[in-house]
Each structure stands twice: as C-alpha cells, then as structure tokens.
Write a protein that holds these residues in place. Structure first.
Motif, short mmCIF file in Angstrom:
data_model
loop_
_atom_site.label_atom_id
_atom_site.label_comp_id
_atom_site.label_asym_id
_atom_site.label_seq_id
_atom_site.Cartn_x
_atom_site.Cartn_y
_atom_site.Cartn_z
N GLY A 130 0.79 -1.14 -0.01
CA GLY A 130 0.08 0.16 -0.03
C GLY A 130 0.99 1.35 -0.18
N PHE A 131 0.11 2.12 -0.10
CA PHE A 131 0.93 3.82 -0.16
C PHE A 131 1.34 4.16 1.22
CE2 PHE A 131 -1.87 3.90 -3.78
CZ PHE A 131 -0.81 3.77 -5.00
N ARG A 132 2.25 5.10 1.52
CA ARG A 132 2.80 5.52 2.61
C ARG A 132 1.43 6.02 3.55
NH1 ARG A 132 6.76 6.62 -0.76
NH2 ARG A 132 8.70 5.66 -0.08
N GLY A 133 1.49 5.75 4.61
CA GLY A 133 0.18 6.21 5.64
C GLY A 133 -0.81 5.14 5.78
N MET A 134 -0.71 4.29 5.20
CA MET A 134 -1.70 3.19 4.92
C MET A 134 -1.61 2.35 6.20
SD MET A 134 -3.78 3.79 2.61
CE MET A 134 -3.74 4.64 1.21
N GLY A 135 -0.71 2.27 7.04
CA GLY A 135 -0.58 1.52 8.31
C GLY A 135 0.31 0.53 8.13
N LYS A 136 1.11 0.19 7.08
CA LYS A 136 1.84 -0.97 6.90
C LYS A 136 2.97 -1.19 8.06
CE LYS A 136 3.58 0.13 2.96
NZ LYS A 136 2.96 1.45 3.03
N THR A 137 3.80 -0.26 8.31
CA THR A 137 4.81 -0.24 9.24
C THR A 137 4.23 -0.16 10.72
OG1 THR A 137 6.18 1.31 7.80
CG2 THR A 137 6.80 1.10 10.25
N ALA A 138 3.16 0.09 11.00
CA ALA A 138 2.67 0.28 12.13
C ALA A 138 2.09 -1.22 12.46
CB ALA A 138 1.39 1.14 12.50
N LEU A 139 1.33 -1.93 11.66
CA LEU A 139 0.89 -3.29 11.62
C LEU A 139 2.10 -3.93 11.81
CD1 LEU A 139 -1.91 -4.53 9.51
CD2 LEU A 139 -0.20 -6.31 10.74
N MET A 140 3.27 -3.95 11.20
CA MET A 140 4.47 -4.89 11.53
C MET A 140 4.94 -4.56 13.03
SD MET A 140 6.50 -5.52 8.06
CE MET A 140 7.13 -3.49 8.05
N ALA A 141 5.01 -3.26 13.28
CA ALA A 141 5.63 -3.03 14.67
C ALA A 141 4.44 -3.76 15.66
CB ALA A 141 5.51 -1.67 14.99
N TYR A 142 3.32 -3.61 15.49
CA TYR A 142 2.37 -4.28 16.20
C TYR A 142 2.59 -5.81 16.46
CZ TYR A 142 -2.34 -5.01 18.05
OH TYR A 142 -3.59 -5.19 19.07
#
Length: 388
Positions: free
Chosen positions: A64-76
């Motif tokens: 997905g594009f930036r700001g879609m929550g990819k990095t946050a989901l991995m951190a979670y």
C-alpha cells in the motif's frame, strides 16, 4: 492565553491531552487499526505459531501507499511476538547497502537475545554460527550479498531452534531494494519451512512489491500471501475512531461525526488518526463526539494537513513533474494520460514518461489502471490548486 505547562487541557477540551490515545505519527501503532482484519489475522497466526514455537504457514506481504498503516501493523506484530518470547528482527530496506553488510549487522544486533552467552565477536560476523553439536564461528566464503544474508538467517534460525525460540523478521520499504533483498529472504524462508523451523517473515512495501517473485511461480514463493492496504471505508473509519474513545474515555462517537470525518479524511488512515487526536483535545462535553466537535477540530486539522501537503509538494521535482502534478490537480486528482497530455500541450505519452516514473517512485502518484494517473493521498489536488 493559557500556559500549557499549567493547564492540563491547553487545547480547551475536557480530556487530558497527555492521555490522548490517537497516534498520527509515521509508523506509530494506532489504538485501533480499523478495516485491517485480514492482515491482522495473518500476522496473529504467525505470532501465535512462533510462540509455540512452530513453523508459520504463510509469509504476508503488506502492500500500500505510505500512511496506510503497513509499518505500524508490523510494529504491532513485533510487539506481541516479543511479549510471547519470540526473537524479533527488523530490516528497513536500503538501496545503498548493496553488500547487505549493514542489513546483516542490524539483524545480528537484534538477535542479541539469542547470543548473550556467546563471544562478543558474534555481532561482527555476517555469517556467524554453525551448530554441529557445539557452536563454531566461520567466515563467509561467498561474495554474493544474498548468500551472506541467507547464511546469517540460516545460523540464527538454527540457534533459535536449539533454544526453542521462534524468530520473526519484519522487512519494511521492501520496494527500495527488492531484487537484492527479497529473493534471498524468501529462499531462506523456504529452506527453513522444509525443516519446519520456527522462522516467520512479514514484508511491506509500495503496491507492486514482490509481484515479480509471485509471477515467477517458483516453489519458494508458495507461502507468499499479498494483502493490499487501501483507504478505509466508513466502517473502518468508525472502528478507528470509536474504539479509542470508548476504551479510554467511555465516550461514543455519533454516526454523523464518523461520516463527517470519513468524508474529510477521504479514508486515509493517517488523516483519521489526526482527526481523532484533535477531536480528543478539543472535546467540550463527555456525552458524545458530535459534528459540532468536528467543526471545532477543523482548524487544527487543516493546519496539520496543510503542512503535510506542503512537504509532499516539496518532494515534487522541478520542471515537467511539477507541471504534471498541477495538471493532475486540475483534473481533481485522477485522470487519463491523454487528458494530462492535452493540458500540457504534449502529443506523446513518452514525453511524460520520466516525470511520471519519478513521481511514482516517490510515492506521490500511482496508476489505478492502464493509461490513468492519480494522487496517492486524498485532498492533495485541492491543496495544489489553492497553493501553487
């Protein structure tokens, strides 16, 4: 004017600003993801199996594009995996690290929970361990960067297996070094899957990342499972707003307020978090979040989104790329290339090729279908028309 160091609610709201649960920062884990059930379930499956420890079934690719929550989901996922005793490793793909030396060194540092009783020299090795009844260090004999990272992961997973600990590796911005990084990672995953080792991988990147691997259809890509993270629908927006208010303050968010925020945010997850944060800070009464609160929060949201759009504009290269962005903004942010060519007085699509490619590489535009172009963030078209 109130002094924020003396006033617990400097924004004039009834809720303590320090308790604000919303997370509009880049890569920060939000209090509720909203509309991301399938990738969350995939991540939980991996975390649960690594905690056993057992071999994960799939390798999620979050796109997905930036700001879609990819990095946050991995951190979670890493947060929950670490709490369950799994060793977590993280890579942010770096195209300048052509030898993968820095990448391997970073993984070695993350793997210290496995190596606390081993010689300190371990952290300096790229292909460090071989377990044959006892631990031995050995140098890598290959000059291929992919071989180095495969060797390191092989040794780390064997070490984890000997200690009955699973290993979770998350890879962010994979599109930045896709050819260099993804093939050896997927080969390593496939190798350990054959031996049922407790090694899991979650990858994220812009749309299209890993397409080449998936299309190749090779055996070691069988575990790849792609999840496309797009804009939130109104139900996803409602979940992302309502759960934090309910859990942290026992306050409801009205349907009208949800609809207003969804329309203003365009479903962009970062904007939804921004609205939530400002609604929390300006709330005047404890009964519910209403459209009146949305209007009260609007000036602060517009200030922050304006700064956000200005930073995006600063990333647009001078010359034809800026002309293309202005033409796309004039077409409400989504248009066929033939329309943009006519607006710019050009005749052939090849004349837009370099500018289009550069804007796509910077995550500013994308091709929603063949022959079309669109902005990746809602509302940017209006900002460009007004400010440039």
């Amino acid at each position: 004017m109130p002094d924020p160091f003396r006033d617990d609610h400097p924004a004039g709201g009834i809720l303590p600003a320090a308790a604000n649960p919303f997370r509009p920062g880049a890569g920060k884990v939000p209090p509720a993801f909203g509309g991301r059930m399938q990738p969350l379930l995939a991540a939980k499956s991996i975390v649960d199996r690594l905690a056993v420890p057992a071999d994960p079934v799939t390798m999620p690719v979050l796109r997905g594009f930036r700001g879609m929550g990819k990095t946050a989901l991995m951190a979670y996922a890493r947060e929950h995996a670490a709490a369950a005793g799994t060793v977590t490793l993280h890579i942010e793909a770096d195209p300048s690290d052509t030898s993968l030396a820095s990448t391997c060194a970073g993984m070695a540092r993350d793997a210290r929970p496995l190596t606390t009783d081993l010689p300190a020299a371990f952290a300096k090795r790229l292909a460090a361990l071989d377990i044959t009844g006892r631990v031995e260090f050995h140098p890598s004999s290959s000059t291929d960067p992919g071989s180095n990272i495969e060797a390191l992961l092989h040794d780390l997973v064997l070490l984890g297996d000997a200690q009955r600990r699973g290993i979770l590796l998350t890879v962010d911005e994979a599109h930045e070094a896709e050819d260099l990084l993804l093939k050896p990672l997927v080969r390593a995953l496939h190798r350990h899957a054959q031996d049922a080792r407790a090694f899991g991988v979650i990858i994220s990147g812009l749309p299209g990342v890993a397409d080449t691997l998936m299309e190749a259809g090779q055996t070691y890509t069988e575990r790849l499972a792609s999840y496309d993270l797009g804009l939130l629908d109104e139900d996803g927006c409602a979940e992302a707003l309502r759960l934090p208010f309910a859990d942290d303050a026992r306050i409801v968010v009205t349907d009208a307020a949800v609809a207003a925020v969804h329309a203003e945010a365009g479903g962009y997850p970062w904007f939804v978090q921004l609205w939530g944060a400002h609604l929390w800070n300006c709330l005047q009464q404890a009964e519910a979040v209403t459209v009146d609160d949305v209007e009260r929060a609007r000036p602060n949201v517009e200030r922050d989104t304006g700064a956000f759009y200005a930073r995006r504009w600063a990333r647009v290269p001078d010359g034809r790329a800026r002309g293309l962005v202005r033409a796309l903004a004039g077409a409400s942010g989504r248009a066929p290339l033939r329309t943009l060519l006519a607006e710019l007085g050009l005749e052939r699509s090849a004349q837009l090729g370099p500018a289009r490619a550069e804007l796509i590489d910077r995550g500013l535009v994308f091709a929603p279908s063949r022959g079309w172009l669109a902005f990746t963030v809602p509302g940017f078209d209006a900002w460009v028309r007004e400010h440039t």
